[in-house]
Design an enzyme around this catalytic site. Structure first.
Site, PDB file in Angstrom:
ATOM      1  CG  ASN A  21      23.658  50.128  41.068  1.00 12.19           C
ATOM      2  OD1 ASN A  21      22.950  49.815  42.016  1.00 12.19           O
ATOM      3  ND2 ASN A  21      24.686  49.396  40.680  1.00 12.19           N
ATOM      4  CG  MET A  97      32.785  50.833  32.963  1.00 16.59           C
ATOM      5  SD  MET A  97      32.978  49.882  34.506  1.00 16.59           S
ATOM      6  CE  MET A  97      34.291  48.755  34.025  1.00 16.59           C
ATOM      7  CB  ILE A  99      41.074  54.718  36.755  1.00 22.48           C
ATOM      8  CG1 ILE A  99      40.808  53.209  36.671  1.00 22.48           C
ATOM      9  CG2 ILE A  99      41.930  55.038  37.977  1.00 22.48           C
ATOM     10  CD1 ILE A  99      42.059  52.379  36.480  1.00 22.48           C
ATOM     11  CG  LEU A 100      37.037  59.211  38.734  1.00 23.22           C
ATOM     12  CD1 LEU A 100      36.049  59.437  39.871  1.00 23.22           C
ATOM     13  CD2 LEU A 100      36.718  60.103  37.547  1.00 23.22           C
ATOM     14  CG  HIS A 116      33.935  47.118  43.815  1.00 23.87           C
ATOM     15  ND1 HIS A 116      34.446  47.289  42.543  1.00 23.87           N
ATOM     16  CD2 HIS A 116      34.487  45.979  44.287  1.00 23.87           C
ATOM     17  CE1 HIS A 116      35.278  46.299  42.265  1.00 23.87           C
ATOM     18  NE2 HIS A 116      35.317  45.490  43.311  1.00 23.87           N
ATOM     19  CG  LEU A 151      40.785  50.642  41.313  1.00 22.17           C
ATOM     20  CD1 LEU A 151      39.772  51.555  40.619  1.00 22.17           C
ATOM     21  CD2 LEU A 151      41.521  49.772  40.299  1.00 22.17           C
ATOM     22  CD  GLN A 180      20.242  42.079  48.593  1.00 18.64           C
ATOM     23  OE1 GLN A 180      20.187  42.926  49.497  1.00 18.64           O
ATOM     24  NE2 GLN A 180      19.186  41.348  48.247  1.00 18.64           N
TER      25      GLN A 180
END
Length: 222
Positions: A21, A97, A99-100, A116, A151, A180
């Site tokens: 991406n 990867m 989690i902020l 996502h 999240l 996509q």
């Protein structure tokens, strides 16, 4: 943010892995008429192939391993320092990867995007392709959304839908979704850079000055 209004919006991309991406964002940003350009790539893993993709494109990179930090807050403080020094107009999570923490997200609220691999709000978290197959869903896809402290729970902007085929396994389905993802992530970044896309102070998405009550859909199932 101090950049000229005539200059492309500077985009910082956070990665942990192969960076496909990221590559889609780099490629789009290199078009002559692109309203944004990738100006910095940060990875929490030194072996992430996305760092090589960035280097090949002449884009500055930083590696900030999460190892050695006692808390998520401490890591996110160091990450925020790198980002503030670069002064990006937009931050894109591209397979990052981590989690902020809410404190980090708050600093960049409205300038933080994620992609996502599911049709949110369905299938938050990991292993989405396997979960879709196990559930027998006929349609799968990907979602670009603003990041909030919840999240995979921020307001959705753009979704691409793909069919789930009878002979699919997680890898085949993932490849169809990823194709996509490469299409919709640069598009959402373009909308933001053009001033068309915004997150309001009350947490709602606007596109072209109008509330976006449901995501824009690109449907490849037909």
């Amino acid at each position: 943010m101090t950049q000229s209004s005539n200059a492309p919006l500077r985009l910082a991309v956070l990665i942990s892995g192969s960076g496909s991406n990221l590559q889609a964002l780099i490629d789009h940003g290199q078009h002559q008429d692109a309203p944004f350009e990738v100006g910095l790539v940060i990875s929490n893993r030194a072996d992430a192939f996305g760092l090589e993709r960035a280097a090949r494109a002449g884009i500055p990179t930083r590696t900030l391993s999460h190892r050695g930090f006692e808390t998520r807050e401490a890591y996110d403080t160091a990450l925020a320092e790198l980002l503030h020094a670069a002064d990006p107009g937009l931050i894109a999570l591209a397979g990052f990867m981590r989690i902020l923490t809410p404190g980090f997200v708050e600093q960049w609220q409205g300038r933080l995007l994620n992609i996502h691999p599911s049709l949110l709000p369905s299938y938050r978290g990991l292993h989405t392709h396997q979960r879709v197959l196990e559930a027998g869903d006929p349609v799968h896809g990907a979602t670009v959304h603003f990041v909030t402290a919840e999240l995979d729970g921020g307001p959705a902007i753009l979704q691409a839908r793909v069919p789930v085929l009878a002979d699919d396994d997680p890898d085949r389905l993932a490849a169809r979704v990823l194709e996509q993802e490469h299409r919709i992530y640069p598009l959402a970044a373009r909308w933001f850079a053009e001033g068309r896309l915004a997150l309001t102070t009350d947490g709602r998405t606007q596109l072209d000055g109008k509330p976006l009550d449901s995501p824009v859909i690109i449907d490849t199932t037909r």
